[in-house]
Scaffold this active site. Structure first.
Site, PDB file in Angstrom:
ATOM      1  N   CYS A 151       0.870  -1.164   0.000  1.00 26.50           N
ATOM      2  CA  CYS A 151       0.000   0.000   0.000  1.00 26.50           C
ATOM      3  C   CYS A 151       0.912   1.219   0.000  1.00 26.50           C
ATOM      4  O   CYS A 151       2.043   1.137  -0.465  1.00 26.50           O
ATOM      5  CB  CYS A 151      -0.959  -0.024   1.196  1.00 26.50           C
ATOM      6  SG  CYS A 151      -0.130   0.098   2.786  1.00 26.50           S
ATOM      7  N   MET A 152       0.483   2.331   0.526  1.00 26.24           N
ATOM      8  CA  MET A 152       1.275   3.567   0.484  1.00 26.24           C
ATOM      9  C   MET A 152       2.552   3.505   1.322  1.00 26.24           C
ATOM     10  O   MET A 152       3.543   4.130   0.986  1.00 26.24           O
ATOM     11  CB  MET A 152       0.431   4.750   0.963  1.00 26.24           C
ATOM     12  CG  MET A 152      -0.734   5.063   0.043  1.00 26.24           C
ATOM     13  SD  MET A 152      -0.233   5.569  -1.601  1.00 26.24           S
ATOM     14  CE  MET A 152       0.468   7.156  -1.259  1.00 26.24           C
TER      15      MET A 152
END
Length: 65
Positions: A13-14
């Protein structure tokens, strides 16, 4: 992590690498926490998550090689 054979799936993810492991007990939490660039570790929703921050895309690409 218990070796590449222990990894069922890897996404990101980020800020986190999200592993699904065959056997979580093979991952050495203390060793992983001390890897260069690792900011933290979480186990949640069947995922073994390694927090690496903004460099996650680069780290993911290196792991996939």
């Amino acid at each position: 992590m218990g070796g590449s054979g222990n990894v069922k799936n890897l996404t990101h993810c980020m800020t986190r690498l999200r592993f699904v492991l065959k056997d979580e007990s093979k991952a050495n939490d203390e060793t992983i926490k001390n890897w260069d660039g690792v900011m933290g570790l979480r186990k949640q929703g069947g995922q073994y998550q390694i927090i690496v921050g903004n460099n996650v895309s680069k780290t993911y690409a290196e792991l996939m090689e």
